[in-house]
Design a protein around this motif. Structure first.
Motif, short mmCIF file in Angstrom:
data_model
loop_
_atom_site.label_atom_id
_atom_site.label_comp_id
_atom_site.label_asym_id
_atom_site.label_seq_id
_atom_site.Cartn_x
_atom_site.Cartn_y
_atom_site.Cartn_z
N UNK A 188 57.50 37.89 32.80
CA UNK A 188 58.62 38.81 32.64
C UNK A 188 59.78 38.17 31.89
N UNK A 189 60.22 36.98 32.32
CA UNK A 189 61.39 36.35 31.71
C UNK A 189 61.03 35.20 30.78
N UNK A 190 59.79 34.73 30.83
CA UNK A 190 59.34 33.69 29.92
C UNK A 190 59.73 32.28 30.30
N UNK A 191 60.35 32.05 31.44
CA UNK A 191 60.75 30.71 31.86
C UNK A 191 59.52 29.94 32.31
N UNK A 192 59.43 28.68 31.87
CA UNK A 192 58.33 27.81 32.26
C UNK A 192 58.71 27.10 33.55
N UNK A 193 57.87 27.20 34.58
CA UNK A 193 58.16 26.66 35.90
C UNK A 193 57.23 25.49 36.22
N UNK A 194 57.78 24.48 36.84
CA UNK A 194 56.97 23.50 37.54
C UNK A 194 56.54 24.13 38.86
N UNK A 195 55.26 24.11 39.14
CA UNK A 195 54.74 24.84 40.31
C UNK A 195 55.45 24.43 41.60
N UNK A 196 55.60 23.12 41.84
CA UNK A 196 56.16 22.64 43.10
C UNK A 196 57.67 22.90 43.18
N UNK A 197 58.39 22.65 42.08
CA UNK A 197 59.84 22.88 42.08
C UNK A 197 60.13 24.36 42.25
N UNK A 241 54.56 33.85 49.72
CA UNK A 241 53.93 33.40 48.46
C UNK A 241 54.90 32.61 47.59
N UNK A 242 55.26 31.42 48.01
CA UNK A 242 56.26 30.65 47.27
C UNK A 242 55.78 30.21 45.90
N UNK A 243 54.47 30.06 45.70
CA UNK A 243 53.94 29.61 44.41
C UNK A 243 53.61 30.77 43.48
N UNK A 244 53.78 32.00 43.94
CA UNK A 244 53.40 33.16 43.14
C UNK A 244 54.59 33.93 42.59
N UNK A 245 55.79 33.58 43.02
CA UNK A 245 56.99 34.32 42.66
C UNK A 245 57.84 33.50 41.71
N UNK A 246 58.37 34.13 40.69
CA UNK A 246 59.29 33.46 39.76
C UNK A 246 60.64 33.30 40.46
N UNK A 247 61.13 32.08 40.52
CA UNK A 247 62.41 31.83 41.20
C UNK A 247 63.59 32.32 40.40
#
Length: 409
Positions: free
Chosen positions: A349-358, A323-329
């Motif tokens: 949990x940590x509040x970081x905004x992620x680009x889905x693909x990156x 699940x690469x798109x479901x986990x916070x990196x």
């Protein structure tokens, strides 16, 4: 490692006739051998072994008026046609018994003169050579002009002459080369493959998809309409078929060249490359089939794999169900599946905004390290590390085809 080096051929009209004769003889020998084995199976007889097949299809057939013209071409070409048939049967039997991994393989089929791609193979026994004038000398064909784009790195063990649907001829040399490790670098990268962006790297780089097929769609549509208006079996229809095939060949050549350049750059700049193991066959059955096939993910991943093995880089595939798109990196919290229209999201949990693909590319990189570490620790019974299997040269002319499983209605 065995590699194939392909070069365009420019045969003369007489050599074109000789090559067509050789292609036809190889096709007839392949079909005769397949028919003999099928008839033996229907009659309840024993499986015709390779030696018996060669004796009846080649040695005895040449003495009959019906097949006397088989002696007009090189005997190696005919022997290799039977070798391709034997390889196709072995692959089929290995698939039935479970020794061959992957999708099931269907039994060999008859070859047709209308096949889009036809090939013959010359081995060392045929004594093919490259002359001092840089021409390819083939037995009973002559010295064929070659467009040398680069020199061969070693002495070739065999050469296949291929005619594609556009009527072009190519020489495909099989060359055994030693690994050429590049200087080690510290960088490593995870790659998430997509449609809007062909490749998204874990460092944030996004490679736009060139969509070669869609660029040529208008021209292909016009040519295919013109083809549909032609009478079947007419000369104008054959010419229209070639015109359509030439456009498809240009699209495939442009895509292959672009992917070679991109894969070489990625391998050169990174010591380890990790990608996701996509189910391209399944995605090719969806409404996005044209875009999926236009992207050519499988061809690109294959390039990364063999180039990594050749130049001393680490390569690993991440399981397609990861699940690469479901986990916070950043913190590793799994936030659950998200619709495709969600291109950015914040971790609860940590509040970081992620680009889905990156974010997916970074997770692929992290998971790829674990997969590569598990591969490196693989040892055989004596405790010695097992090296990755060499990437063999492609043998598309063997006649083996994969069995298509029907989908549910």
């Amino acid at each position: 490692m065995q590699l194939r080096y392909n070069y365009r051929l420019d045969p003369s009209p007489g050599q074109v006739a000789a090559l067509s004769r050789a292609l036809g003889c190889a096709r007839v020998v392949f079909n005769d051998g397949l028919r003999l084995r099928q008839d033996a199976r229907v009659a309840g007889l024993a499986y015709v072994c390779d030696g018996e097949l060669s004796r009846r299809i080649l040695t005895e057939a040449k003495r009959t008026p019906k097949r006397a013209w088989l002696g007009e071409v090189s005997a190696v070409v005919l022997q290799q046609a039977l070798a391709d048939l034997n390889t196709a049967y072995r692959n089929f039997f290995s698939s039935l018994s479970g020794k061959r991994k992957g999708r099931k393989v269907s039994p060999p089929r008859f070859r047709s003169r209308k096949d889009n791609r036809q090939a013959i193979r010359f081995t060392k026994n045929a004594r093919f050579t490259v002359t001092a004038g840089r021409k390819l000398r083939l037995p009973k064909i002559g010295d064929v002009a070659v467009r040398w784009s680069r020199d061969l790195p070693a002495e070739p063990s065999s050469v296949s002459v291929i005619r594609d649907a556009a009527g072009r001829y190519f020489a495909s040399f099989v060359v055994r080369t030693a690994d050429e490790p590049w200087a080690a670098v510290e960088a490593e990268v995870g790659i998430d493959l997509g449609l809007a962006h062909f490749a998204i790297l874990s460092d944030g780089t996004k490679v736009t998809s060139p969509t070669f097929l869609r660029r040529a769609h208008r021209k292909l549509r016009r040519l295919q309409k013109d083809l549909c208006r032609k009478k079947k079996g007419s000369g104008n229809r054959r010419k229209a078929v070639v015109r359509v095939a030439r456009v498809h060949a240009q699209v495939a050549d442009a895509r292959r060249d672009w992917q070679h350049k991109l894969s070489t750059a990625i391998i050169r700049e990174n010591q380890a490359v990790y990608v996701e193991d996509l189910c391209v066959t399944g995605l090719g059955r969806t409404r996005l089939a044209r875009s999926v096939h236009d992207a050519g993910w499988s061809q690109f991943v294959g390039m990364l794999e063999y180039k990594a093995a050749r130049y001393g880089r680490t390569f690993a595939k991440v399981d397609r169900f990861f699940p690469s798109s479901q986990v916070c990196s950043a913190c590793g919290v799994k936030d659950g599946p998200k619709p495709l229209d969600v291109r950015a999201w914040s971790c609860p949990a940590c509040g970081i905004v992620h680009d889905r693909e990156v974010n997916a590319a970074r997770n692929i990189q992290t998971e790829g390290r674990r997969v590569a570490a598990g591969q490196a620790e693989t040892v055989h019974a004596r405790g010695v590390r097992v090296r990755p299997a060499p990437v063999p040269a492609s043998r598309r002319e063997t006649g083996t085809r994969q069995k298509l499983t029907p989908t549910a209605a």
